[in-house]
Design an enzyme around this catalytic site. Structure first.
Site, PDB file in Angstrom:
ATOM      1  N   GLY A   1       0.818  -1.207   0.000  1.00 60.18           N
ATOM      2  CA  GLY A   1       0.000   0.000   0.000  1.00 60.18           C
ATOM      3  C   GLY A   1       0.849   1.252   0.000  1.00 60.18           C
ATOM      4  O   GLY A   1       2.046   1.217  -0.313  1.00 60.18           O
ATOM      5  N   SER A   2       0.246   2.349   0.358  1.00 59.09           N
ATOM      6  CA  SER A   2       0.939   3.634   0.346  1.00 59.09           C
ATOM      7  C   SER A   2       1.828   3.791   1.570  1.00 59.09           C
ATOM      8  O   SER A   2       1.685   3.072   2.571  1.00 59.09           O
ATOM      9  CB  SER A   2      -0.087   4.772   0.325  1.00 59.09           C
ATOM     10  OG  SER A   2      -0.793   4.817   1.556  1.00 59.09           O
TER      11      SER A   2
ATOM     12  N   ALA B   1       1.727   6.309   3.587  1.00 68.81           N
ATOM     13  CA  ALA B   1       0.873   6.785   4.679  1.00 68.81           C
ATOM     14  C   ALA B   1       0.178   5.623   5.373  1.00 68.81           C
ATOM     15  O   ALA B   1       0.120   5.564   6.611  1.00 68.81           O
ATOM     16  CB  ALA B   1      -0.160   7.772   4.137  1.00 68.81           C
ATOM     17  N   THR B   2      -0.328   4.668   4.599  1.00 68.91           N
ATOM     18  CA  THR B   2      -0.975   3.502   5.195  1.00 68.91           C
ATOM     19  C   THR B   2       0.033   2.665   5.971  1.00 68.91           C
ATOM     20  O   THR B   2      -0.248   2.182   7.073  1.00 68.91           O
ATOM     21  CB  THR B   2      -1.641   2.640   4.109  1.00 68.91           C
ATOM     22  OG1 THR B   2      -2.609   3.431   3.420  1.00 68.91           O
ATOM     23  CG2 THR B   2      -2.320   1.429   4.710  1.00 68.91           C
ATOM     24  N   GLY B   3       1.227   2.503   5.415  1.00 63.82           N
ATOM     25  CA  GLY B   3       2.270   1.743   6.100  1.00 63.82           C
ATOM     26  C   GLY B   3       2.630   2.345   7.443  1.00 63.82           C
ATOM     27  O   GLY B   3       2.815   1.622   8.436  1.00 63.82           O
TER      28      GLY B   3
ATOM     29  N   GLU C   1       5.374  -3.385   1.808  1.00 61.20           N
ATOM     30  CA  GLU C   1       5.839  -2.943   0.485  1.00 61.20           C
ATOM     31  C   GLU C   1       5.031  -1.709   0.145  1.00 61.20           C
ATOM     32  O   GLU C   1       3.835  -1.786  -0.127  1.00 61.20           O
ATOM     33  CB  GLU C   1       5.641  -4.055  -0.554  1.00 61.20           C
ATOM     34  CG  GLU C   1       6.424  -3.803  -1.831  1.00 61.20           C
ATOM     35  CD  GLU C   1       5.525  -3.451  -2.994  1.00 61.20           C
ATOM     36  OE1 GLU C   1       5.482  -2.254  -3.328  1.00 61.20           O
ATOM     37  OE2 GLU C   1       4.894  -4.355  -3.547  1.00 61.20           O
TER      38      GLU C   1
ATOM     39  N   CYS D   1       3.391  -0.133  -8.368  1.00 60.04           N
ATOM     40  CA  CYS D   1       4.360   0.459  -7.445  1.00 60.04           C
ATOM     41  C   CYS D   1       5.750   0.540  -8.057  1.00 60.04           C
ATOM     42  O   CYS D   1       6.491   1.489  -7.807  1.00 60.04           O
ATOM     43  CB  CYS D   1       4.397  -0.336  -6.140  1.00 60.04           C
ATOM     44  SG  CYS D   1       4.808  -2.085  -6.350  1.00 60.04           S
TER      45      CYS D   1
END
Length: 504
Positions: free
Chosen positions: A252-253, A255-257, A274, A308
């Site tokens: 994911g992004s 920010a989500t990480g 990732e 990505c």
């Protein structure tokens, strides 16, 4: 509820091929209405607590509904996975490998159905979603060739030391919307091959193909080993904080990480993240422009830029900058764009309204920059759906949003450089470090340039693609840990040293 036998799974796939050709959105929608999807919890297919619409990005209209798991149902899925863990962890590697090979067979024998559903919900051309399903099965099979058995570190008069790789427990897997099956299947493989159980959550934008896969693979594994639920950020947050979830694997992004890292801290979960990749490609002046222009275009605009590891920034030597840009712009003008079921289409839509709006926001800001030159594209397509023209922009430098951030759409900034050191410095700028590439007819020079790049994967004269036997992941803020290869698999285990007396 009566379980479905493996022979029934195969027969259903055969009957589907005979009775229905899923070659249009209406055919797939009718098929889904006749075969409503459910969650997979503890080996049972169950209705969701509520249902949410799924949007066809090629028309921006509802194409299906998907079940949403309640908080209670997520608890049930985690509980089922936790209960199944001891027996699955004790299962011989040979048997776990056999089950996963059957899982690969399910993917391969149902490729037509899965690819059609995936095209409807994700937007990519049907020929390419078929490749996604087939490649997922290939990656799975290849990973099963990696040895994850215990290792003897010492066996002498002082005793025997064995390095053991113990499964962690329940893995919470969170998959994205850009490559739903292709990025979910490796997570399933990592978790189950190493003896863990799994609760998989697809993106609520693209849950349909994953839920269908859960239905088809329902009886491949013992009950509770493989669970699939669906929901939004609240479901992912609940998994990240749950005491019975030992590990989170997320694509994911950034920010989500970061949210996952913060929410998982209270239980010190193991993480494989990732995250975003604002990947740079450096093109030296000694390339063959006729050969590299199509390759660069394909690596930048694959899946309409929604990958990505796609090229997101290009640095081209000033001596060839203008000619290469014009060659790529010509390809952009000739590339057919449309719905994924339309014959000969190469580029589909941006997948969802939020991402569509985000890309258009970047384009609007870029148009206000007096340095920016739009060589091709730059606007939404005047038709239903989330279509944006393949766009190439020159004249920008570091500091521009299009250069500094991952746009994740069919937009490519192309910058100039004068020497290799200049190119490397520009490519390394910023918080990203997932992938990069160097393009040159002088391999030795390209290797020298590659040695200075800060990225988890660096290619020479190619870009995009993973090898299941080679670890993949990001540096800097592009991720934590690695997927694939032995290193990726062992990240789903805990290392334990067992000391035995001499002669044991």
């Amino acid at each position: 509820m009566q379980s479905t036998k493996r022979s029934d799974i195969q027969l259903r796939a055969i009957n589907l091929e005979i009775d229905m050709v899923l070659d249009s959105p209406s055919a797939v929608m009718t098929h889904l209405q006749s075969n409503p999807l459910r969650l997979l919890i503890g080996g049972e297919l169950v209705e969701g607590g509520q249902y949410a619409p799924v949007i066809d990005p090629a028309t921006a209209t509802e194409c299906a509904i998907a079940p949403i798991a309640t908080a209670t149902q997520l608890e049930q899925a985690i509980s089922a996975a936790n209960a199944a863990f001891p027996a699955w962890a004790a299962t011989a590697t040979k048997e776990r490998r056999r089950c996963l090979r059957v899982f690969a067979e399910v993917l391969e024998s149902n490729v037509a159905e899965l690819a059609a559903i995936l095209t409807l919900e994700q937007g990519r051309p049907l020929a390419l979603t078929r490749v996604e399903i087939e490649r997922a099965a290939m990656l799975l099979r290849a990973m099963l060739t990696i040895d994850i058995e215990d290792e003897v570190l010492r066996d002498d008069e002082g005793g025997r030391v064995v390095l053991q790789h113990r499964p962690l427990g329940v893995v919470g897997a969170i998959a994205p919307w850009n490559v739903p099956i292709g990025l979910a299947v490796p997570k399933i493989t990592h978790a189950l091959y190493t003896g863990n159980t799994i609760v998989l959550k697809p993106s609520p934008y693209t849950p349909l193909s994953t839920l269908k896969l859960a239905e088809l693979a329902r009886d491949v594994f013992p009950r509770g080993v493989f669970n699939v639920i669906n929901g939004g950020n609240d479901v992912g947050a609940q998994m990240s904080t749950h005491a019975d979830v030992a590990k989170i694997t997320l694509t994911g992004s950034i920010a989500t990480g970061k949210r996952v890292v913060a929410s998982s801290a209270s239980t010190l979960k193991r993480l494989t993240l990732e995250l975003g990749g604002n990947d740079a490609a450096i093109v030296r002046k000694d390339v063959n422009l006729e050969h590299v222009a199509p390759a660069l275009f394909g690596a930048a605009f694959v899946n309409s830029g929604q990958v990505c590891m796609a090229i997101k920034r290009m640095y081209v030597h000033s001596a060839i900058h203008d000619e290469l840009v014009e060659r790529m712009a010509a390809i952009a003008r000739d590339t057919p764009m449309g719905g994924g079921f339309t014959p000969n289409v190469k580029l589909g839509p941006v997948q969802n309204q939020a991402q569509f709006d985000s890309v258009l926001s970047v384009l609007k800001e870029t148009k206000a920059d007096p340095r920016a030159r739009f060589v091709v594209g730059g606007s939404a397509v005047d038709k239903p759906g989330y279509f944006i023209e393949p766009t190439i922009v020159t004249g920008l430098t570091q500091g521009a949003r299009l250069v500094d951030e991952e746009t994740f759409g069919p937009v490519l900034p192309v910058m100039r450089f004068e020497d290799d050191d200049d190119a490397v410095a520009q490519a390394n700028a910023g918080k990203y470090g997932l992938c990069a590439s160097v393009w040159s007819s002088n391999i030795a020079a390209a290797q020298q340039v590659a040695s200075g790049l800060v990225a988890g994967t660096v290619w020479i004269n190619r870009h995009v693609g993973v090898d299941p036997l080679v670890p993949f992941g990001g540096m800097k803020e592009s991720g934590l840990g690695r997927q694939f290869g032995k290193e990726g698999l062992l990240a789903f285990t805990e290392t334990r040293a067992l000391y035995c007396p001499p002669g044991a």
